[in-house]
Write a protein that holds these residues in place. Structure first.
Motif, PDB file in Angstrom:
ATOM      1  N   ASP A   1     -48.692 -71.990 -82.534  1.00 35.25           N
ATOM      2  CA  ASP A   1     -48.140 -73.349 -82.573  1.00 35.25           C
ATOM      3  C   ASP A   1     -49.116 -74.234 -83.337  1.00 35.25           C
ATOM      4  N   LEU A   2     -48.656 -74.754 -84.470  1.00 33.21           N
ATOM      5  CA  LEU A   2     -49.537 -75.589 -85.298  1.00 33.21           C
ATOM      6  C   LEU A   2     -49.236 -77.085 -85.135  1.00 33.21           C
ATOM      7  N   THR A   3     -48.551 -77.405 -84.032  1.00 31.44           N
ATOM      8  CA  THR A   3     -48.213 -78.818 -83.808  1.00 31.44           C
ATOM      9  C   THR A   3     -49.385 -79.551 -83.169  1.00 31.44           C
ATOM     10  N   LEU A   4     -49.746 -80.676 -83.726  1.00 29.81           N
ATOM     11  CA  LEU A   4     -50.826 -81.471 -83.132  1.00 29.81           C
ATOM     12  C   LEU A   4     -50.255 -82.417 -82.078  1.00 29.81           C
ATOM     13  N   TYR A   5     -51.097 -82.745 -81.122  1.00 26.47           N
ATOM     14  CA  TYR A   5     -50.702 -83.642 -80.021  1.00 26.47           C
ATOM     15  C   TYR A   5     -51.341 -85.003 -80.290  1.00 26.47           C
ATOM     16  N   ASP A   6     -50.589 -86.081 -80.059  1.00 28.05           N
ATOM     17  CA  ASP A   6     -51.158 -87.422 -80.277  1.00 28.05           C
ATOM     18  C   ASP A   6     -51.010 -88.283 -79.024  1.00 28.05           C
ATOM     19  N   PRO A   7     -52.045 -88.303 -78.164  1.00 30.96           N
ATOM     20  CA  PRO A   7     -51.953 -89.085 -76.932  1.00 30.96           C
ATOM     21  C   PRO A   7     -52.025 -90.591 -77.180  1.00 30.96           C
ATOM     22  N   PHE A   8     -52.447 -90.969 -78.400  1.00 29.32           N
ATOM     23  CA  PHE A   8     -52.663 -92.404 -78.677  1.00 29.32           C
ATOM     24  C   PHE A   8     -51.352 -93.138 -78.913  1.00 29.32           C
ATOM     25  N   GLU A   9     -50.340 -92.377 -79.319  1.00 28.96           N
ATOM     26  CA  GLU A   9     -49.056 -92.995 -79.618  1.00 28.96           C
ATOM     27  C   GLU A   9     -48.528 -93.772 -78.410  1.00 28.96           C
ATOM     28  N   LYS A  10     -48.572 -93.107 -77.229  1.00 30.27           N
ATOM     29  CA  LYS A  10     -48.055 -93.776 -76.012  1.00 30.27           C
ATOM     30  C   LYS A  10     -49.181 -94.068 -75.034  1.00 30.27           C
ATOM     31  N   MET A  11     -50.434 -93.983 -75.520  1.00 28.18           N
ATOM     32  CA  MET A  11     -51.613 -94.165 -74.660  1.00 28.18           C
ATOM     33  C   MET A  11     -51.480 -93.308 -73.398  1.00 28.18           C
ATOM     34  N   GLN A  12     -51.321 -92.021 -73.646  1.00 24.26           N
ATOM     35  CA  GLN A  12     -51.042 -91.061 -72.573  1.00 24.26           C
ATOM     36  C   GLN A  12     -52.343 -90.564 -71.926  1.00 24.26           C
ATOM     37  N   PHE A  13     -53.159 -91.478 -71.446  1.00 22.66           N
ATOM     38  CA  PHE A  13     -54.420 -91.066 -70.831  1.00 22.66           C
ATOM     39  C   PHE A  13     -54.261 -91.160 -69.323  1.00 22.66           C
ATOM     40  N   THR A  14     -53.845 -90.038 -68.731  1.00 27.62           N
ATOM     41  CA  THR A  14     -53.582 -90.024 -67.290  1.00 27.62           C
ATOM     42  C   THR A  14     -54.197 -88.749 -66.722  1.00 27.62           C
ATOM     43  N   ASP A  15     -54.222 -88.691 -65.401  1.00 26.07           N
ATOM     44  CA  ASP A  15     -54.733 -87.493 -64.731  1.00 26.07           C
ATOM     45  C   ASP A  15     -53.702 -86.374 -64.698  1.00 26.07           C
ATOM     46  N   THR A  16     -52.510 -86.642 -65.236  1.00 29.69           N
ATOM     47  CA  THR A  16     -51.459 -85.616 -65.169  1.00 29.69           C
ATOM     48  C   THR A  16     -51.014 -85.133 -66.551  1.00 29.69           C
ATOM     49  N   ASN A  17     -51.808 -85.439 -67.592  1.00 30.01           N
ATOM     50  CA  ASN A  17     -51.563 -84.872 -68.925  1.00 30.01           C
ATOM     51  C   ASN A  17     -52.812 -84.127 -69.367  1.00 30.01           C
ATOM     52  N   CYS A  18     -52.646 -82.878 -69.792  1.00 29.44           N
ATOM     53  CA  CYS A  18     -53.798 -82.126 -70.304  1.00 29.44           C
ATOM     54  C   CYS A  18     -54.406 -82.914 -71.476  1.00 29.44           C
ATOM     55  N   PHE A  19     -55.723 -83.086 -71.461  1.00 28.65           N
ATOM     56  CA  PHE A  19     -56.369 -83.922 -72.482  1.00 28.65           C
ATOM     57  C   PHE A  19     -56.215 -83.319 -73.881  1.00 28.65           C
ATOM     58  N   LEU A  20     -56.019 -81.992 -73.960  1.00 27.27           N
ATOM     59  CA  LEU A  20     -56.036 -81.324 -75.259  1.00 27.27           C
ATOM     60  C   LEU A  20     -54.656 -81.058 -75.844  1.00 27.27           C
ATOM     61  N   CYS A  21     -53.666 -80.793 -74.965  1.00 21.94           N
ATOM     62  CA  CYS A  21     -52.342 -80.470 -75.516  1.00 21.94           C
ATOM     63  C   CYS A  21     -51.231 -81.365 -74.961  1.00 21.94           C
ATOM     64  N   GLY A  22     -51.557 -82.172 -73.918  1.00 19.83           N
ATOM     65  CA  GLY A  22     -50.557 -83.110 -73.391  1.00 19.83           C
ATOM     66  C   GLY A  22     -49.626 -82.551 -72.338  1.00 19.83           C
ATOM     67  N   THR A  23     -49.693 -81.244 -72.060  1.00 21.72           N
ATOM     68  CA  THR A  23     -48.838 -80.621 -71.045  1.00 21.72           C
ATOM     69  C   THR A  23     -48.949 -81.378 -69.723  1.00 21.72           C
ATOM     70  N   ILE A  24     -47.819 -81.511 -69.022  1.00 23.92           N
ATOM     71  CA  ILE A  24     -47.829 -82.158 -67.703  1.00 23.92           C
ATOM     72  C   ILE A  24     -48.487 -81.208 -66.704  1.00 23.92           C
ATOM     73  N   ILE A  25     -49.452 -81.705 -65.964  1.00 23.62           N
ATOM     74  CA  ILE A  25     -50.184 -80.872 -64.992  1.00 23.62           C
ATOM     75  C   ILE A  25     -50.318 -81.632 -63.681  1.00 23.62           C
ATOM     76  N   THR A  26     -50.857 -80.970 -62.672  1.00 21.87           N
ATOM     77  CA  THR A  26     -51.137 -81.688 -61.421  1.00 21.87           C
ATOM     78  C   THR A  26     -52.590 -82.154 -61.461  1.00 21.87           C
ATOM     79  N   LYS A  27     -52.942 -83.020 -60.530  1.00 15.83           N
ATOM     80  CA  LYS A  27     -54.294 -83.599 -60.535  1.00 15.83           C
ATOM     81  C   LYS A  27     -55.383 -82.559 -60.247  1.00 15.83           C
TER      82      LYS A  27
END
Length: 335
Positions: free
Chosen positions: A6-32
């Protein structure tokens, strides 16, 4: 059947997706519960860092072992752990081992610690202990810089080749054991992206996101130190010069992904720096540099007025008046 890359890049800055439930590297939804240490466990054990304290921007205090980032199992197992294993093995061999590591791996390793600290600050800003004086999430210029940085840091997860550049300047220095009392030392400057870490007798100083420009600009200084064992105060001065260069560095590189063809198994990135309308460095100001040097020389209790006794030639433990290396075994406080 092989996994499709998968060569798709993840951009957390678009929606300011800095939460404890998004993987910091790929954005996948995770638990705390899904977390990864910012400073690897091998590093914490080797240098007894678990309970050492770190002060965050909102004035809250954390420890090296508590500083963790949201990370999915896949990124942790496939990307972070192999990287840490590689660096741990290289660090065992000291300077020789770390020099032999591909520079891109060192960039990723430092980048992960730097970005992990940054992500923690961004998550904290949603519910700070004390509102920081300058909230990172409210500064569009800083966010643009972090966004560019995250684009190249994803080389950790997405196979990526940088066309004829490395996104940072890396300096590896050897420290003399004679008066060295600190097996581990770490400093970072979030806004200027300067970073240094000392592992035993080796110090790695890095300016992230400058495409190697600072290394070119201070190449003469770096050459002078090659093959030398620096006294800790000389290392502090070297860091002050690099951190100050990062402070006056005034451009943000842009990165462009070459069009991807169906058979490609990695991305190729080109870079551009707008040096036509922008000066690459702001002017070097002696008093501002002296202030940075004073900060780095705190353990030796050297003040700004001593540093600037001769304003044209600030105090240096590293270079003599002809800009040649000044050998030093023992520190003697200047009169």
């Amino acid at each position: 059947m092989l996994d499709m890359i998968d060569l798709t890049l993840y951009d957390p800055f678009e929606k300011m997706q800095f939460t404890d439930t998004n993987c910091f590297l790929c954005g996948t939804i995770i638990t705390k519960e899904h977390r990864a240490p910012v400073f690897a466990e091998w590093l914490q054990h080797k240098y007894n860092l678990q309970h050492k304290e770190l002060l965050m921007l909102d004035k809250s205090v954390t420890t090296f072992s508590q500083l963790t980032i949201p990370c999915c199992d896949r990124c942790h197992t496939h990307h972070l752990m192999p990287l840490e294993h590689e660096v741990a093995q290289a660090a065992e061999k000291g300077m020789e081992g770390l020099r032999a590591l591909p520079p891109q791996r060192l960039f990723q390793w430092i980048g992960k610690m730097y970005y992990g600290t940054l992500v923690t600050e961004l998550i904290k800003e949603t519910d700070p202990l004390v509102m920081p004086q300058y909230a990172v999430s409210e500064d569009p210029k800083m966010l643009g810089k972090f966004r560019s940085f995250f684009q190249v840091l994803q080389s950790l997860r997405v196979p990526m080749q940088f066309a004829d550049f490395l996104p940072c300047s890396l300096f590896l220095l050897e420290v003399s054991p004679t008066e060295d009392t600190l097996p581990f030392e770490y400093q970072d400057e979030l806004t200027t992206m300067a970073f240094s870490i000392k592992l035993g007798s080796v110090a790695i100083v890095c300016t992230l996101l400058d495409n190697g420009i600072i290394k070119k600009a201070l190449g003469r200084l770096y050459q002078v130190t090659e093959g030398q064992q620096l006294h800790p105060i000389q290392l502090a001065e070297f860091k002050a010069r690099i951190f100050y260069a990062a402070y006056i560095f005034s451009v943000v590189p842009e990165y462009f992904i070459r069009p991807v063809k169906p058979e490609d198994d990695h991305l190729v990135l080109d870079t551009l720096i707008d040096d036509v309308t922008n000066e690459i460095f702001n002017p070097w100001e002696m008093t501002a540099y002296a202030h940075m040097l004073e900060e780095m020389l705190k353990p030796w209790d050297i003040r700004e007025q001593q540093i600037l006794q001769n304003p044209h030639q600030p105090l240096s433990f590293l270079l003599d008046e002809h800009n040649k290396y000044k050998p030093m075994e023992h520190f003697v406080k200047p009169a």
